[in-house]
Design a protein around this motif. Structure first.
Motif, PDB file in Angstrom:
ATOM      1  N   ALA A 272       5.501 -11.779  12.118  1.00  0.00           N
ATOM      2  CA  ALA A 272       6.288 -12.485  13.126  1.00  0.00           C
ATOM      3  C   ALA A 272       7.124 -13.608  12.533  1.00  0.00           C
ATOM      4  O   ALA A 272       8.196 -13.942  13.060  1.00  0.00           O
ATOM      5  CB  ALA A 272       5.357 -13.032  14.217  1.00  0.00           C
ATOM      6  N   ASP A 273       6.672 -14.212  11.418  1.00  0.00           N
ATOM      7  CA  ASP A 273       7.437 -15.285  10.784  1.00  0.00           C
ATOM      8  C   ASP A 273       8.413 -14.763   9.729  1.00  0.00           C
ATOM      9  O   ASP A 273       9.014 -15.555   8.992  1.00  0.00           O
ATOM     10  CB  ASP A 273       6.488 -16.314  10.148  1.00  0.00           C
ATOM     11  N   GLY A 274       8.577 -13.430   9.630  1.00  0.00           N
ATOM     12  CA  GLY A 274       9.576 -12.864   8.734  1.00  0.00           C
ATOM     13  C   GLY A 274       9.077 -12.524   7.350  1.00  0.00           C
ATOM     14  O   GLY A 274       9.859 -12.080   6.511  1.00  0.00           O
ATOM     15  N   LYS A 275       7.797 -12.673   7.069  1.00  0.00           N
ATOM     16  CA  LYS A 275       7.276 -12.370   5.743  1.00  0.00           C
ATOM     17  C   LYS A 275       7.119 -10.863   5.579  1.00  0.00           C
ATOM     18  O   LYS A 275       6.623 -10.181   6.470  1.00  0.00           O
ATOM     19  CB  LYS A 275       5.926 -13.063   5.543  1.00  0.00           C
ATOM     20  N   LEU A 276       7.532 -10.354   4.411  1.00  0.00           N
ATOM     21  CA  LEU A 276       7.439  -8.925   4.149  1.00  0.00           C
ATOM     22  C   LEU A 276       5.976  -8.501   4.032  1.00  0.00           C
ATOM     23  O   LEU A 276       5.215  -9.068   3.262  1.00  0.00           O
ATOM     24  CB  LEU A 276       8.191  -8.573   2.858  1.00  0.00           C
ATOM     25  N   VAL A 277       5.604  -7.482   4.827  1.00  0.00           N
ATOM     26  CA  VAL A 277       4.230  -6.991   4.831  1.00  0.00           C
ATOM     27  C   VAL A 277       4.109  -5.690   4.039  1.00  0.00           C
ATOM     28  O   VAL A 277       3.206  -5.519   3.233  1.00  0.00           O
ATOM     29  CB  VAL A 277       3.729  -6.774   6.276  1.00  0.00           C
ATOM     30  N   GLN A 278       5.060  -4.775   4.235  1.00  0.00           N
ATOM     31  CA  GLN A 278       4.986  -3.472   3.573  1.00  0.00           C
ATOM     32  C   GLN A 278       6.389  -2.909   3.426  1.00  0.00           C
ATOM     33  O   GLN A 278       7.283  -3.198   4.226  1.00  0.00           O
ATOM     34  CB  GLN A 278       4.100  -2.506   4.387  1.00  0.00           C
ATOM     35  N   MET A 279       6.565  -2.084   2.385  1.00  0.00           N
ATOM     36  CA  MET A 279       7.865  -1.444   2.142  1.00  0.00           C
ATOM     37  C   MET A 279       7.609  -0.163   1.372  1.00  0.00           C
ATOM     38  O   MET A 279       6.830  -0.148   0.423  1.00  0.00           O
ATOM     39  CB  MET A 279       8.783  -2.390   1.358  1.00  0.00           C
ATOM     40  N   ASN A 280       8.234   0.931   1.814  1.00  0.00           N
ATOM     41  CA  ASN A 280       8.038   2.190   1.111  1.00  0.00           C
ATOM     42  C   ASN A 280       9.093   2.361   0.019  1.00  0.00           C
ATOM     43  O   ASN A 280      10.101   1.644  -0.018  1.00  0.00           O
ATOM     44  CB  ASN A 280       8.039   3.364   2.092  1.00  0.00           C
TER      45      ASN A 280
END
Length: 597
Positions: A273-281
């Motif tokens: 919710a604060d814009g931090k990257l959690v996951q990316m393929n």
């Protein structure tokens, strides 16, 4: 220690036994006291009321005589047995003031006190009020009342010090205490057994629950009874089995989604919710051109784009926009998940639409080219036709023939365009009929050479055929392959200046393939145009191509035909030097009995 359910049950059962024994002991002691009290009063009243109160009248008569106290004692002594007179119980004769006059036990005079019952008798009433909590029992009967019926002359006083009652009560108390002690021992033993019966399955369930929580589903609880504990055990086993199955299903779905996430063509990135990257393929890394880093932020990946909120997403639930990255056009769909206090973040789905945009542009260009190609001959046909109609009979015969020749030529041009478009449409839909049969490659190339030699000569060009070695016999659609070679040779004739040279050559490529090459020393093709040369309606020099009657479909059809034969077509070209087209075809394709691919 008392946090244990086992100890709690033991303590509860012990307290229950103690409480029951205490209540029973108290009840027995009180019952003994009440019994003796009632027996004391009943004995006195039964003697006094015997034979219509004959005893009481005798005592009244004795009290009225001169030797009243002695006579009263004499009458009462006859009833000692029935009155229960013993060392604990006695009687005495008191005067009207409650003073001792005579008694069965003279020593009682020193122990006598003015009790409430004596005071009641002094007032002319029978004093018979006693309670179990009193330390004694007494009964006072007034005799020979005065004329007012208030002041008695004598009082017959019965007294019991309750020593017998107390002795019996202590005996009962001792019995109760012994019973309580034995009961406690039995209660402790039974409570341990009972609590163990209850707590052991619960402890087993707790141990199994801890194993399940740690991921161990290999053990099952043994059902030891058919009661609620047994049902709880069976329910827990069923719950553990269902949980195991559910976790396996979730793990399977997670693995499946993880595999899809890693290998899907579209890029997916998730942010908190604060814009931090959690996951990316990997696809997102490739499309955005950045590697996955945990400290990456939404603004770093999508600079200039504000984080979409559920409010901005609206009823659709997503926000879609396009962006340019690394020379490619990307369509990004932002979908917030969660809302309000449960807002968890946002998912960005990235789709590469570069090819789609190119296809859209090609489609628009294709429509524009088709419209233009058809409009030009139609315009010419219409113009010459109107001229012939307006000047019918006034034009010279040779002019009319010339106009009609133009109309026929433009009609043939439209026919070729429509035929080429129909061919491409059939190839796109997979409905092109290709008749595969065995034919001689050498005979086919010689036929093409003979057909194109005159046209090359008319354009001032030299066309040569060079066959290296013995040409193989192959399976294929001879007519379509002839069309491919003729299209390439026609382009070479059109774009090679007069005095130029064109060579059609063929040779075995390997044991199962043959190579056909068309080489010219014409104007050549710029390097920037070469990758698009096989696109439909694409021309290097559009004005010159149209002037020479080209539609831009010949090479596109040639490529489709060659690929339909599972072959390849390529070119090498250098500006102002020349161009070489190379076709490699398999010779061992199976022949279809019905001629369909």
């Amino acid at each position: 220690m008392f946090r244990s359910l086992h100890m709690k049950l033991v303590l509860i059962l012990i307290l229950l036994i103690v409480s029951v024994m205490a209540v029973m002991g108290t009840f027995l002691v009180n019952s003994v006291g009440s019994y003796y009290l009632n027996d004391f009063e009943t004995q006195i009243e039964s003697v006094m009321t015997e034979n219509g109160s004959e005893t009481l009248r005798s005592l009244e008569q004795a009290a009225a005589g001169e030797d009243g106290p002695a006579r009263i004692l004499e009458i009462l002594s006859a009833y000692d047995g029935r009155l229960g007179i013993d060392t604990y119980r006695t009687y005495a004769v008191l005067d009207g003031t409650g003073a001792f006059v005579a008694g069965r036990n003279e020593a009682f005079a020193s122990e006598l006190t003015r009790t409430p019952n004596i005071i009641t008798a002094m007032n002319g009433a029978v004093g018979s009020h006693n309670t179990t909590i009193d330390s004694y029992m007494d009964y006072a009967i007034p005799l020979s009342l005065d004329e007012d019926g208030k002041d008695p002359r004598y009082i017959v006083y019965f007294f019991d010090d309750k020593r017998e009652t107390r002795d019996l009560s202590w005996n009962f108390f001792g019995i109760v205490l012994k019973a309580m002690t034995f009961g406690l021992l039995v209660a402790v033993f039974l409570s341990f057994l009972l609590s163990k019966t209850i707590t052991t399955p619960i402890e087993n369930i707790r141990t199994r629950a801890q194993m399940v929580a740690s991921g161990d589903f290999s053990h099952r609880l043994e059902i030891q009874s058919n009661d609620e504990i047994g049902e709880l055990t069976a329910t827990f086993n069923h719950m553990a089995d269902r949980l195991h199955d559910t976790l396996e299903e979730v793990a399977g779905e997670r693995d499946k989604l993880g595999t899809m996430f890693l290998h899907m063509a579209d890029g997916v990135s998730a942010f908190s919710a604060d814009g931090k990257l959690v996951q990316m393929n990997p696809a997102a890394e490739r499309l955005l051109g950045v590697p996955y880093r945990e400290d990456e932020h939404f603004n770093d990946l999508f600079e200039g784009i504000e984080i979409p909120t559920p409010q901005k997403a609206g009823k659709q639930g997503f926000v879609q926009m396009e962006m340019e990255r690394q020379g490619r056009t990307l369509s990004v769909l932002f979908a917030p998940y969660g809302a309000g206090e449960n807002e968890r973040g946002i998912v960005a789905v990235i789709h590469d639409i570069t090819e789609q945009r190119k296809l859209d542009d090609s489609r628009r260009e294709f429509i524009a080219n088709v419209s233009h190609e058809l409009r030009t001959p139609l315009t010419n046909i219409k113009s010459y036709t109107e001229t012939l109609l307006d000047a019918a009979g006034d034009l010279p015969a040779d002019t009319e023939v010339k106009f009609l020749s133009v109309i026929a030529g433009e009609t043939d041009r439209m026919t070729r365009i429509v035929k080429d478009l129909l061919t491409l449409s059939k190839l796109d839909c997979g409905k092109m009929d290709l008749h595969f049969h065995r034919f001689s490659m050498q005979h086919m190339l010689e036929g093409v050479y003979n057909a194109m030699a005159l046209e090359a000569e008319n354009n001032g060009l030299t066309l040569k055929l060079r066959l290296a070695g013995e040409m193989p016999v192959m399976n294929g659609d001879r007519e379509r392959l002839e069309q491919v070679v003729i299209n390439i040779l026609s382009n070479a004739v059109k774009y090679t200046p007069r005095g130029g040279h064109i060579e059609l050559s063929a040779a075995p490529y390997d044991s199962t393939h043959v190579k056909i090459a068309v080489r010219d020393d014409g104007m050549g093709i710029p390097e920037a145009d070469q990758p698009r040369l096989f696109e439909r309606f694409y021309r290097v020099d559009k004005a010159r191509s149209r002037a020479k009657g080209g539609s831009g479909l010949g090479l596109a059809i040639a490529k489709e035909m060659v690929e339909a034969h599972r072959g390849t077509i390529s070119l090498t070209s250098k500006l102002d030097v020349g161009t070489t087209f190379t076709i490699i075809l398999p010779t061992n394709l199976p022949a279809d009995a019905d001629g369909m691919v």
